[in-house]
Motif scaffolding. Sequence first.
Motif, PDB file in Angstrom:
ATOM      1  N   LYS A  80       0.979   3.876  -3.241  1.00  0.00           N
ATOM      2  CA  LYS A  80       0.645   5.304  -3.137  1.00  0.00           C
ATOM      3  C   LYS A  80       1.782   6.201  -3.624  1.00  0.00           C
ATOM      4  O   LYS A  80       1.562   7.339  -3.997  1.00  0.00           O
ATOM      5  CB  LYS A  80       0.297   5.659  -1.691  1.00  0.00           C
ATOM      6  CG  LYS A  80      -1.052   5.132  -1.262  1.00  0.00           C
ATOM      7  CD  LYS A  80      -1.332   5.500   0.177  1.00  0.00           C
ATOM      8  CE  LYS A  80      -2.665   4.953   0.621  1.00  0.00           C
ATOM      9  NZ  LYS A  80      -2.923   5.246   2.046  1.00  0.00           N
ATOM     10  N   SER A  87       6.418  12.581  -0.694  1.00  0.00           N
ATOM     11  CA  SER A  87       5.736  11.341  -0.312  1.00  0.00           C
ATOM     12  C   SER A  87       6.643  10.428   0.504  1.00  0.00           C
ATOM     13  O   SER A  87       6.202   9.805   1.469  1.00  0.00           O
ATOM     14  CB  SER A  87       5.243  10.608  -1.556  1.00  0.00           C
ATOM     15  OG  SER A  87       4.292  11.375  -2.236  1.00  0.00           O
ATOM     16  N   HIS A 109      -2.566   7.271  -9.072  1.00  0.00           N
ATOM     17  CA  HIS A 109      -2.476   8.446  -8.200  1.00  0.00           C
ATOM     18  C   HIS A 109      -1.935   9.680  -8.919  1.00  0.00           C
ATOM     19  O   HIS A 109      -2.259  10.809  -8.534  1.00  0.00           O
ATOM     20  CB  HIS A 109      -1.580   8.158  -6.991  1.00  0.00           C
ATOM     21  CG  HIS A 109      -2.154   7.147  -6.069  1.00  0.00           C
ATOM     22  ND1 HIS A 109      -3.187   7.411  -5.210  1.00  0.00           N
ATOM     23  CD2 HIS A 109      -1.852   5.834  -5.889  1.00  0.00           C
ATOM     24  CE1 HIS A 109      -3.495   6.325  -4.527  1.00  0.00           C
ATOM     25  NE2 HIS A 109      -2.688   5.356  -4.920  1.00  0.00           N
ATOM     26  N   ASN A 123       0.819  -1.204   0.000  1.00  0.00           N
ATOM     27  CA  ASN A 123       0.000   0.000   0.000  1.00  0.00           C
ATOM     28  C   ASN A 123       0.861   1.267   0.000  1.00  0.00           C
ATOM     29  O   ASN A 123       0.574   2.230  -0.716  1.00  0.00           O
ATOM     30  CB  ASN A 123      -0.946  -0.008   1.209  1.00  0.00           C
ATOM     31  CG  ASN A 123      -2.010   1.049   1.112  1.00  0.00           C
ATOM     32  OD1 ASN A 123      -2.574   1.276   0.047  1.00  0.00           O
ATOM     33  ND2 ASN A 123      -2.268   1.718   2.224  1.00  0.00           N
ATOM     34  N   GLN A 124       1.927   1.278   0.796  1.00  0.00           N
ATOM     35  CA  GLN A 124       2.811   2.447   0.848  1.00  0.00           C
ATOM     36  C   GLN A 124       3.479   2.697  -0.498  1.00  0.00           C
ATOM     37  O   GLN A 124       3.514   3.832  -0.982  1.00  0.00           O
ATOM     38  CB  GLN A 124       3.877   2.261   1.926  1.00  0.00           C
ATOM     39  CG  GLN A 124       3.349   2.346   3.334  1.00  0.00           C
ATOM     40  CD  GLN A 124       4.400   1.970   4.359  1.00  0.00           C
ATOM     41  OE1 GLN A 124       5.182   1.032   4.160  1.00  0.00           O
ATOM     42  NE2 GLN A 124       4.408   2.687   5.477  1.00  0.00           N
TER      43      GLN A 124
END
Length: 147
Positions: A105, A124, A111, A101-102
């Motif tokens: 993203k 980020s 995104h 997930n990290q």
Amino acid sequence: MKHHPLQEIRTRANVNLEYPHALPATRRDRLERWAELLERCGHQALSTLHETEFQPAQERAIMRADDSPLSVAFADPVLRAAGLNDDSYGEIRRFFGLSHNQLHKLVCYCHFGATINASVAAHSVRALIAADDRPSILARLRDMFRR
């Protein structure tokens, strides 16, 4: 063996007096290094990876793209010396200790579109570092009930 003054060697080679003593040992050190590398790229457009969330785990692990935030990390000799083996999605996850997930993203097409600004990618990565500094929800709940 012929000895040369350091100044003469510097004219022939890129000399880094910190290496290998400055190898990033902790997850935080590695993420800090990656963020710094991305910041050095300024506003360069970097490639994203397409639909990482829909790929089977084995295929996702080998995903990569030229001129991506992942390739910026792999281009660094310090991170390679610290154990980064390639610029694949799976290797970046392992080396930096990221969840799917990290990393999703951070580098997925869904995104950012086809490219991500290097400074946005650096921000980020720094957000991941900041998240590590925050106490977990369980720790915060425990502290609330102790008062």
